[in-house]
Design a protein around this motif. Structure first.
Motif, PDB file in Angstrom:
ATOM      1  N   LEU A 135       0.816  -1.211   0.000  1.00  0.00           N
ATOM      2  CA  LEU A 135       0.000   0.000   0.000  1.00  0.00           C
ATOM      3  C   LEU A 135       0.850   1.263   0.000  1.00  0.00           C
ATOM      4  O   LEU A 135       0.611   2.190  -0.787  1.00  0.00           O
ATOM      5  CB  LEU A 135      -0.946   0.003   1.204  1.00  0.00           C
ATOM      6  N   THR A 136       1.848   1.321   0.879  1.00  0.00           N
ATOM      7  CA  THR A 136       2.589   2.576   1.020  1.00  0.00           C
ATOM      8  C   THR A 136       3.576   2.810  -0.116  1.00  0.00           C
ATOM      9  O   THR A 136       3.749   3.949  -0.564  1.00  0.00           O
ATOM     10  CB  THR A 136       3.333   2.634   2.363  1.00  0.00           C
ATOM     11  N   ASP A 137       4.234   1.761  -0.606  1.00  0.00           N
ATOM     12  CA  ASP A 137       5.259   1.951  -1.629  1.00  0.00           C
ATOM     13  C   ASP A 137       4.658   1.992  -3.030  1.00  0.00           C
ATOM     14  O   ASP A 137       4.997   2.874  -3.820  1.00  0.00           O
ATOM     15  CB  ASP A 137       6.304   0.840  -1.541  1.00  0.00           C
ATOM     16  N   ILE A 138       3.770   1.050  -3.342  1.00  0.00           N
ATOM     17  CA  ILE A 138       3.167   1.028  -4.678  1.00  0.00           C
ATOM     18  C   ILE A 138       1.921   1.907  -4.729  1.00  0.00           C
ATOM     19  O   ILE A 138       1.733   2.692  -5.659  1.00  0.00           O
ATOM     20  CB  ILE A 138       2.811  -0.411  -5.094  1.00  0.00           C
ATOM     21  N   GLY A 139       1.078   1.802  -3.715  1.00  0.00           N
ATOM     22  CA  GLY A 139      -0.185   2.541  -3.719  1.00  0.00           C
ATOM     23  C   GLY A 139      -0.042   4.033  -3.477  1.00  0.00           C
ATOM     24  O   GLY A 139      -0.868   4.817  -3.954  1.00  0.00           O
ATOM     25  N   ILE A 238      -2.717   0.450  -8.998  1.00  0.00           N
ATOM     26  CA  ILE A 238      -3.256  -0.882  -8.719  1.00  0.00           C
ATOM     27  C   ILE A 238      -2.144  -1.749  -8.160  1.00  0.00           C
ATOM     28  O   ILE A 238      -1.106  -1.940  -8.804  1.00  0.00           O
ATOM     29  CB  ILE A 238      -3.852  -1.544  -9.982  1.00  0.00           C
ATOM     30  N   ILE A 239      -2.350  -2.247  -6.954  1.00  0.00           N
ATOM     31  CA  ILE A 239      -1.377  -3.125  -6.312  1.00  0.00           C
ATOM     32  C   ILE A 239      -1.854  -4.556  -6.505  1.00  0.00           C
ATOM     33  O   ILE A 239      -2.885  -4.959  -5.949  1.00  0.00           O
ATOM     34  CB  ILE A 239      -1.255  -2.822  -4.807  1.00  0.00           C
ATOM     35  N   ALA A 266      -3.008   4.683 -15.647  1.00  0.00           N
ATOM     36  CA  ALA A 266      -2.911   3.969 -14.382  1.00  0.00           C
ATOM     37  C   ALA A 266      -1.651   3.116 -14.308  1.00  0.00           C
ATOM     38  O   ALA A 266      -1.148   2.613 -15.314  1.00  0.00           O
ATOM     39  CB  ALA A 266      -4.139   3.089 -14.184  1.00  0.00           C
ATOM     40  N   LEU A 267      -1.172   2.945 -13.096  1.00  0.00           N
ATOM     41  CA  LEU A 267      -0.049   2.061 -12.807  1.00  0.00           C
ATOM     42  C   LEU A 267      -0.580   0.767 -12.220  1.00  0.00           C
ATOM     43  O   LEU A 267      -1.387   0.786 -11.280  1.00  0.00           O
ATOM     44  CB  LEU A 267       0.900   2.720 -11.804  1.00  0.00           C
ATOM     45  N   VAL A 268      -0.139  -0.373 -12.738  1.00  0.00           N
ATOM     46  CA  VAL A 268      -0.448  -1.652 -12.114  1.00  0.00           C
ATOM     47  C   VAL A 268       0.873  -2.373 -11.900  1.00  0.00           C
ATOM     48  O   VAL A 268       1.697  -2.488 -12.818  1.00  0.00           O
ATOM     49  CB  VAL A 268      -1.427  -2.502 -12.969  1.00  0.00           C
ATOM     50  N   LYS A 269       1.095  -2.818 -10.688  1.00  0.00           N
ATOM     51  CA  LYS A 269       2.351  -3.478 -10.359  1.00  0.00           C
ATOM     52  C   LYS A 269       2.093  -4.684  -9.465  1.00  0.00           C
ATOM     53  O   LYS A 269       1.462  -4.574  -8.422  1.00  0.00           O
ATOM     54  CB  LYS A 269       3.311  -2.518  -9.657  1.00  0.00           C
ATOM     55  N   GLY A 270       2.590  -5.824  -9.904  1.00  0.00           N
ATOM     56  CA  GLY A 270       2.555  -7.003  -9.067  1.00  0.00           C
ATOM     57  C   GLY A 270       3.778  -7.040  -8.173  1.00  0.00           C
ATOM     58  O   GLY A 270       4.828  -6.481  -8.499  1.00  0.00           O
TER      59      GLY A 270
END
Length: 333
Positions: A135-139, A238-239, A266-270
């Motif tokens: 949440l904090t780093d990607i979101g 999007i996490i 939008a950014l989506v990262k797994g």
């Protein structure tokens, strides 16, 4: 005698008792620099399903006819290391065995002053760290933004919704029973809780997010995520933490999402929590401080008995757990 649970057949769909077997073995002898551990609690987690498959992934697959492994809490019953004493409570990735030997450096002591020892497998362990860094780093949550969390009543999701509230977000949680949605609203303080089994998720999300979605923490994937993507705001994040809806459905297919990503920039990262291994202390310090200050709470679903480990694991895919799913194997000596 010692018991262990082995993977004896790779599941092609939903795992069951045909794929696992309880075996009797001897209690091992620790060598120099090793510890003999008595397992107290075992964590069962959705990612373990992926390790039952063959093929390349972010973590090696379980080997057939060998013990499954995962997070556990154990007690030192014999120590051949100056760093540990008999009676110490430790945590680490351990085999599904009643007794096991490990190298001393592969486990760490549990600080009982921070909370019950089980928290080292939940809010102060892998699930809590996953929630924090995802949440904090990607979101990158900001005050006033709308955060949607799927699988919101699970071990990771329940931590995410609380951290989102700490950061000042408007939080929408998605879960699958009355008990879970009540827990989200009454205990965790989410602004809206959606029961995906009872409600039309698309309509419920549209009503819950009239100003769109800024951050989506996805533990589930599947049709729930399909319904959310059209609501993404400009520069949404999007996490992609999990996709439990597809773990037992090989070659699962869904709508195309590319245009939604383009329109929203939008950014989506797994990710997996191991990506942040060099920052674990940072996450642990934040989580333990929030827990101490009453800003975080947690729920545990605990089954008792070594033989209950398989059923506890299978239950993850039926949504039977509220919060962290654990199995109590033994009491400390």
């Amino acid at each position: 005698m010692n018991r262990e649970i082995q993977l004896v057949q790779r599941p092609e769909g939903t795992p069951n008792h045909d794929h696992l077997k309880v075996m009797n073995t001897n209690i091992p002898e620790p060598q120099q620099g090793e510890l003999l551990l008595k397992t107290l609690y075992v964590s069962v987690d959705p990612y373990m399903r992926g390790r039952m498959n063959e093929g390349k992934s972010y973590i090696p697959p379980f080997q057939l006819n060998e013990a499954i492994s995962g997070g556990a809490v154990a007690q030192v019953t014999e120590s051949n290391s100056p760093e540990f004493e008999k009676g110490d409570i430790v945590t680490g990735s351990l085999d599904w065995k009643e007794y096991s030997t490990v190298k001393a450096e592969s486990v760490r002591k549990v600080d009982p002053s921070l909370g019950p020892v089980t928290t080292s497998l939940g809010i102060l362990g892998m699930p809590g760290l996953t929630a924090y860094f995802g949440l904090t780093d990607i979101g990158q949550p900001k005050e006033g933004e709308t955060l949607v969390v799927s699988g919101a009543a699970g071990a990771v999701g329940s931590a995410v919704v609380q951290i989102g509230k700490i950061y000042g977000c408007r939080v929408v949680g998605i879960a699958g029973t009355d008990e879970k949605t009540s827990y989200l609203k009454e205990e965790l303080g989410v602004d809206v809780a959606i029961d995906y089994k009872k409600e039309n998720v698309k309509e419920a999300l549209e009503a819950a997010c009239p100003n769109g979605v800024d951050v989506y923490f996805d533990n589930v994937g599947g049709s729930i995520s399909d319904a959310l993507y059209p609501l993404l705001n400009k520069f949404a994040r999007i996490i992609q933490c999990g996709a439990i809806s597809s773990y037992n459905t090989p070659n699962d297919q869904g709508p195309r999402i590319h245009m939604h990503l383009i329109k929203a920039s939008a950014l989506v990262k797994g990710f997996t929590v191991g990506d942040y291994q060099d920052r674990f202390k940072e996450g642990f310090d934040h989580l333990s401080s929030w827990l101490k200050d009453g800003k975080l709470t947690y729920e545990e679903t605990i089954q008792e008995g070594f033989e209950q480990i398989p059923d506890a694991f299978f239950g993850l895919f039926k949504g039977e757990n509220l919060g962290k799913q654990l199995v109590k194997v033994a009491d400390p000596e």
